[in-house]
Scaffold this active site. Sequence first.
Site, PDB file in Angstrom:
ATOM      1  N   CYS A 117       0.856  -1.194   0.000  1.00 37.70           N
ATOM      2  CA  CYS A 117       0.000   0.000   0.000  1.00 37.70           C
ATOM      3  C   CYS A 117       0.887   1.237   0.000  1.00 37.70           C
ATOM      4  O   CYS A 117       1.693   1.425   0.902  1.00 37.70           O
ATOM      5  CB  CYS A 117      -0.895  -0.022   1.241  1.00 37.70           C
ATOM      6  SG  CYS A 117      -1.697   1.549   1.594  1.00 37.70           S
ATOM      7  N   HIS A 176     -13.111   5.693  -3.183  1.00 38.22           N
ATOM      8  CA  HIS A 176     -12.102   4.860  -2.533  1.00 38.22           C
ATOM      9  C   HIS A 176     -12.286   3.371  -2.838  1.00 38.22           C
ATOM     10  O   HIS A 176     -11.311   2.638  -2.916  1.00 38.22           O
ATOM     11  CB  HIS A 176     -12.129   5.117  -1.024  1.00 38.22           C
ATOM     12  CG  HIS A 176     -10.814   4.817  -0.373  1.00 38.22           C
ATOM     13  ND1 HIS A 176      -9.606   5.176  -0.929  1.00 38.22           N
ATOM     14  CD2 HIS A 176     -10.500   4.156   0.767  1.00 38.22           C
ATOM     15  CE1 HIS A 176      -8.619   4.770  -0.146  1.00 38.22           C
ATOM     16  NE2 HIS A 176      -9.135   4.137   0.880  1.00 38.22           N
ATOM     17  N   CYS A 213      -3.757   7.329  -1.740  1.00 39.21           N
ATOM     18  CA  CYS A 213      -5.076   7.412  -2.388  1.00 39.21           C
ATOM     19  C   CYS A 213      -6.154   7.946  -1.450  1.00 39.21           C
ATOM     20  O   CYS A 213      -7.134   8.520  -1.902  1.00 39.21           O
ATOM     21  CB  CYS A 213      -5.509   6.056  -2.905  1.00 39.21           C
ATOM     22  SG  CYS A 213      -4.156   5.064  -3.497  1.00 39.21           S
ATOM     23  N   TYR A 258      -9.315   0.583  -4.913  1.00 37.18           N
ATOM     24  CA  TYR A 258      -8.731  -0.704  -4.524  1.00 37.18           C
ATOM     25  C   TYR A 258      -8.255  -1.536  -5.714  1.00 37.18           C
ATOM     26  O   TYR A 258      -7.796  -2.658  -5.531  1.00 37.18           O
ATOM     27  CB  TYR A 258      -9.679  -1.463  -3.587  1.00 37.18           C
ATOM     28  CG  TYR A 258      -9.366  -1.106  -2.146  1.00 37.18           C
ATOM     29  CD1 TYR A 258      -9.611   0.172  -1.669  1.00 37.18           C
ATOM     30  CD2 TYR A 258      -8.741  -2.008  -1.298  1.00 37.18           C
ATOM     31  CE1 TYR A 258      -9.261   0.534  -0.384  1.00 37.18           C
ATOM     32  CE2 TYR A 258      -8.393  -1.652  -0.006  1.00 37.18           C
ATOM     33  CZ  TYR A 258      -8.655  -0.391   0.447  1.00 37.18           C
ATOM     34  OH  TYR A 258      -8.291  -0.030   1.727  1.00 37.18           O
ATOM     35  N   THR A 291      -4.163   4.826   7.424  1.00 38.03           N
ATOM     36  CA  THR A 291      -3.154   4.514   6.412  1.00 38.03           C
ATOM     37  C   THR A 291      -2.231   5.705   6.173  1.00 38.03           C
ATOM     38  O   THR A 291      -2.695   6.797   5.863  1.00 38.03           O
ATOM     39  CB  THR A 291      -3.860   4.128   5.099  1.00 38.03           C
ATOM     40  OG1 THR A 291      -4.625   2.950   5.327  1.00 38.03           O
ATOM     41  CG2 THR A 291      -2.861   3.851   3.989  1.00 38.03           C
ATOM     42  N   GLU A 313      -0.175   1.609   9.006  1.00 43.19           N
ATOM     43  CA  GLU A 313      -1.418   1.999   9.660  1.00 43.19           C
ATOM     44  C   GLU A 313      -1.118   2.371  11.107  1.00 43.19           C
ATOM     45  O   GLU A 313      -0.333   1.691  11.760  1.00 43.19           O
ATOM     46  CB  GLU A 313      -2.467   0.874   9.647  1.00 43.19           C
ATOM     47  CG  GLU A 313      -3.438   0.954   8.487  1.00 43.19           C
ATOM     48  CD  GLU A 313      -2.872   0.362   7.202  1.00 43.19           C
ATOM     49  OE1 GLU A 313      -2.012  -0.534   7.305  1.00 43.19           O
ATOM     50  OE2 GLU A 313      -3.277   0.808   6.117  1.00 43.19           O
ATOM     51  N   CYS A 342      -5.677  -0.815  -6.761  1.00 38.78           N
ATOM     52  CA  CYS A 342      -4.270  -0.884  -6.317  1.00 38.78           C
ATOM     53  C   CYS A 342      -3.871  -2.332  -6.085  1.00 38.78           C
ATOM     54  O   CYS A 342      -2.752  -2.730  -6.383  1.00 38.78           O
ATOM     55  CB  CYS A 342      -4.071  -0.072  -5.039  1.00 38.78           C
ATOM     56  SG  CYS A 342      -4.939  -0.753  -3.595  1.00 38.78           S
ATOM     57  N   GLU A 380      -6.317  -5.593   4.695  1.00 42.71           N
ATOM     58  CA  GLU A 380      -6.767  -4.279   4.245  1.00 42.71           C
ATOM     59  C   GLU A 380      -7.747  -4.434   3.080  1.00 42.71           C
ATOM     60  O   GLU A 380      -8.689  -3.646   2.938  1.00 42.71           O
ATOM     61  CB  GLU A 380      -5.581  -3.413   3.825  1.00 42.71           C
ATOM     62  CG  GLU A 380      -5.993  -1.980   3.497  1.00 42.71           C
ATOM     63  CD  GLU A 380      -4.804  -1.102   3.157  1.00 42.71           C
ATOM     64  OE1 GLU A 380      -3.918  -1.565   2.429  1.00 42.71           O
ATOM     65  OE2 GLU A 380      -4.769   0.043   3.624  1.00 42.71           O
TER      66      GLU A 380
END
Length: 479
Positions: free
Chosen positions: A97, A289, A101, A293, A188, A254, A295, A443
């Site tokens: 991560c 969001h 974002c 993901y 995050t 996190e 990502c 996550e």
Amino acid sequence: MIVTGADYVASLRGRNLRVFLLGERVAEPVDHPIIRPSINAVARTYDLAVEHPELATAWSTLSGRPVNRFLHVTESVADVVAQNRMQRRLGQLTGTCFQRCVGMDAINSLFSVTFEMDQAHATPYHGRFRRFIANMQQENFVVGGAMTDPKGDRSQGPSEQADPDLFVRVVERRPDGVVLRGAKMHQTGCINSHWIVVMPTMRLGPADRDYAVVGAIPVDAPGLTFIYGRQSCDTRALEGGDIDQGNARYSGQEAMILIDDVFVPTERLFMDGETEFAATLVERFTAYHRRSYVCKTGLGDVLIGAAALAADYSGVAGASHVRDKLVEMAHLNETIYGAGIASSHESHATAAGNFEPDDLLANVCKHNVTRFPYEMARLAQDLAGGVVATLPSEKDFDNPETGPLLRKYLKAREGVPAEARARITRLIENMTLGRNAVGYLTESMHGAGSPQAQRIQIARQMGLEEKKQLAKRLAGIPD
Ligand code: SF4
Ligand code: FE
């Protein structure tokens, strides 16, 4: 102004943050071996913007020049699509991560929500927010979005909790601003940010007025404390060597943020008491969001490559079942990407003029993400073999007594050194059991809302009555 990854790392030094990790105050997070890989992941976003401006920067009408895409207010459908392309690439480059974002999605959702609040209440939020964004773009800062409150008893709303601080709230109003208290969970990249934007986490009622607050806070503001979240196998970073960590260079981050009476000046308040807009903001933020993901498909690309290499190193690359498992992984990965990129392609203009993705498809994307990486992790472990959980340590490879024996017995196919096999095995362990399983698996489950949150949104938008009508018409059933 921050340009390169190195500039960014330098910008984090000497901030005197109150950060706790493993029971101790961290003197300089930048130099902490457990924290540094998470900083490297954010630094990669800056370097990508230098290497590939077409991917990671965009022309901003707001600033009248190109800005980092993570700080850009979308001006077209193509802008929303480009975010996903950049996210997949950064997932491929870091295997974790890269944390930016949340801010990008907060900026874009607040851009339209502040506009609509001003329309309804003649408030001054939108102009203020534009000035804030222009300032962030000017410096090229990392902006974190802080949404998730501790929430206490989940059957009770913010103002019904026994402890009123379980949701972030205004505890004092002054002529020049407000004082905030509370905490934000699972944040995050918060320690790696320059600013955080605090937002409400759920629908609010009229009694929750003090909880309907959005404000920007510099990460080094007095009153902020950060407590680092543990990650599986995190202390391997303290052992030296770079094999056992699996991905020694990059990790996610996190932490819990404690907000102990932090002053926010009026100029940085973008909601204050407009309870009826809290749900709008949450829904709009999650629309961005949940399709961000994609990502995880970049991480999926890395995992598929690692699984293919593991099979290849073992000499079974040609087996049909191996090929089939890799095809299955690719199919799952592209199914995630398909829904996310479709959501972005179906973007529409908001009243404020920026573009936001399709909510239903964004929720389908995120819901796929709560499942498919787990199946991909299972397949990767299948292909890696039992050694993924039994491989001796790097120190045993270095030991003169055991090292030669390990190199002899852990060698598989001719021409592949045992160390290469160990490294790829550790990468699979890292992504499916270790530090980056936090980002790739858990996550994926809970980030941007747990699975049930997506099912609620899908249920709201699935148009069941319309679908019943379609069936009735074809079946010849009169109304
Ligand atoms: Fe970005 Fe993905 Fe990390 Fe969220 S989980 S901040 S979308 S990289
Ligand atoms: Fe996240």
